[in-house]
Design a protein around this motif. Structure first.
Motif, PDB file in Angstrom:
ATOM      1  N   UNK A 167     -17.068  15.257  29.570  1.00  0.00           N
ATOM      2  CA  UNK A 167     -16.221  15.931  28.582  1.00  0.00           C
ATOM      3  C   UNK A 167     -15.089  15.008  28.147  1.00  0.00           C
ATOM      4  N   UNK A 168     -14.521  15.314  26.989  1.00  0.00           N
ATOM      5  CA  UNK A 168     -13.391  14.558  26.450  1.00  0.00           C
ATOM      6  C   UNK A 168     -12.124  15.364  26.724  1.00  0.00           C
ATOM      7  N   UNK A 180      -6.015  17.170  17.339  1.00  0.00           N
ATOM      8  CA  UNK A 180      -7.239  17.249  18.133  1.00  0.00           C
ATOM      9  C   UNK A 180      -8.447  16.794  17.295  1.00  0.00           C
ATOM     10  N   UNK A 181      -9.331  15.981  17.882  1.00  0.00           N
ATOM     11  CA  UNK A 181     -10.539  15.579  17.145  1.00  0.00           C
ATOM     12  C   UNK A 181     -11.471  16.779  16.967  1.00  0.00           C
ATOM     13  N   UNK A 208     -22.673  11.948  22.703  1.00  0.00           N
ATOM     14  CA  UNK A 208     -22.558  13.345  22.313  1.00  0.00           C
ATOM     15  C   UNK A 208     -23.898  13.840  21.769  1.00  0.00           C
ATOM     16  N   UNK A 209     -24.048  15.174  21.777  1.00  0.00           N
ATOM     17  CA  UNK A 209     -25.277  15.760  21.253  1.00  0.00           C
ATOM     18  C   UNK A 209     -24.963  17.139  20.691  1.00  0.00           C
ATOM     19  N   UNK A 210     -25.535  17.433  19.515  1.00  0.00           N
ATOM     20  CA  UNK A 210     -25.359  18.752  18.915  1.00  0.00           C
ATOM     21  C   UNK A 210     -26.510  19.022  17.960  1.00  0.00           C
ATOM     22  N   UNK A 261     -11.546  18.843  24.524  1.00  0.00           N
ATOM     23  CA  UNK A 261     -11.875  18.901  23.100  1.00  0.00           C
ATOM     24  C   UNK A 261     -13.344  18.518  22.909  1.00  0.00           C
ATOM     25  N   UNK A 262     -13.856  18.781  21.712  1.00  0.00           N
ATOM     26  CA  UNK A 262     -15.255  18.461  21.365  1.00  0.00           C
ATOM     27  C   UNK A 262     -16.247  19.130  22.311  1.00  0.00           C
ATOM     28  N   UNK A 263     -15.914  20.322  22.806  1.00  0.00           N
ATOM     29  CA  UNK A 263     -16.754  20.994  23.803  1.00  0.00           C
ATOM     30  C   UNK A 263     -18.178  21.200  23.303  1.00  0.00           C
ATOM     31  N   UNK A 264     -18.331  21.592  22.029  1.00  0.00           N
ATOM     32  CA  UNK A 264     -19.659  21.866  21.500  1.00  0.00           C
ATOM     33  C   UNK A 264     -20.542  20.641  21.353  1.00  0.00           C
TER      34      UNK A 264
END
Length: 301
Positions: A167-168, A180-181, A208-210, A261-264
């Motif tokens: 995680x970030x 926040x990014x 990262x992946x989404x 941040x950037x949890x998703x």
């Protein structure tokens, strides 16, 4: 072959692999001088120089490299044959060499290995902690522990830990100074703590992946380290964003000391696996696998 010559060949292989009389002597339980004397005798009998020696290093000569290529598989088979004899004893015994990395040493081995040693007094274990991926056979290792996605397909792999997520995170104070990014691309405008891979030399990309889309971002910042403790200290002081295992920072996120941040964009990946070549498994290694195997109920260290 003269009596004792096989022993001397095994000594040569140990020095050629370690490229050091001191390290090989420590591994074999001999003095460096005795080891050097034995190998000079072997070279004299064979009439070929096997090792090139300087005041600072030892390396196989061309003849020594050729001999090691032919010799090592035979020595591995002898070692395997001897280890299989443990199956005929009442309790597992012998020596195991493991290669792993810092996270697995801390969370997988530190909580469970001491109990294993107490339960199996006839098994000796050597653990080499190194971020670099190594060849098990060439390095003389019985098994390794790495993240599942990095284990080669020709290896037998056994899960020894849960799936993980990176995680970030940053401190509340950092986000008072910086927006926040919202996407991984926004990290280009942030100060991020980079991690340099030991041995490989490159900087670890932030992955990262989404929605099936995988992204690797090379971030920038003031600090580059190859030590996770130092990286964590900088992040917790508000000096930059960090890319850290969720397991290590979950408590600080929960109580508000760190902000995620950037949890998703942060997807889980296969956790730690113990792996070994697909061949007959010595009883000592089987016992270690039984101890470390992940059942979903063990607490993560």
């Amino acid at each position: 072959m003269r009596r004792g010559e096989l022993d001397d060949l095994a000594l040569f292989a140990a020095v050629a692999r370690a490229r050091s009389f001191t390290r090989a002597a420590a591994e074999l339980g001999l003095s460096p001088s005795a080891l050097s004397h034995a190998l000079r005798g072997l070279e004299s009998r064979l009439g070929v120089r096997l090792l090139a020696r300087t005041t600072r290093s030892v390396a196989p000569t061309a003849a020594g490299e050729r001999l090691l290529e032919r010799l090592q598989p035979a020595l591995d088979e002898v070692a395997l044959g001897l280890s299989i004899l443990a199956d005929w004893r009442d309790a597992p015994s012998g020596a195991l060499r493991l290669t792993t990395f810092n996270y697995a040493a801390r969370t997988i081995l530190a909580p469970r290995l001491p109990r294993f040693l107490l339960d199996h007094p006839d098994i000796a274990v050597e653990v080499v902690v190194d971020d670099r991926l190594v060849d098990l056979v060439a390095g003389g290792f019985d098994a390794g522990i790495r993240f599942g996605e990095t284990v080669e397909r020709d290896m037998v792999a056994v899960r020894v830990g849960p799936d993980l997520r990176t995680v970030v995170i940053g401190t509340p104070d950092y986000f008072k100074r910086h927006a926040r990014p919202e996407t991984p691309a926004d990290l280009k405008t942030h100060s991020c703590v980079n991690y340099r891979l030991i041995g490989g030399g490159g900087l670890l990309p932030w992955e990262f992946e989404r929605d099936g889309q995988e992204i690797k971002v090379q971030v920038g910042g003031q600090l580059i380290v190859n030590d996770e403790v130092l990286a964590g200290a900088a992040v917790r002081a508000g000096a930059g964003l960090g890319y850290m295992l969720e397991h290590d920072v979950a408590g600080e996120i929960a109580d508000g000391r760190l902000v995620q941040v950037l949890d998703g964009w942060c997807a889980p990946f296969p956790g730690c696996h113990l792996y070994y070549p697909s061949r007959q498994v010595p009883l000592a290694l089987r016992a270690l696998i039984d101890t470390l195997r992940w059942t979903g109920s063990q607490p993560q260290g």
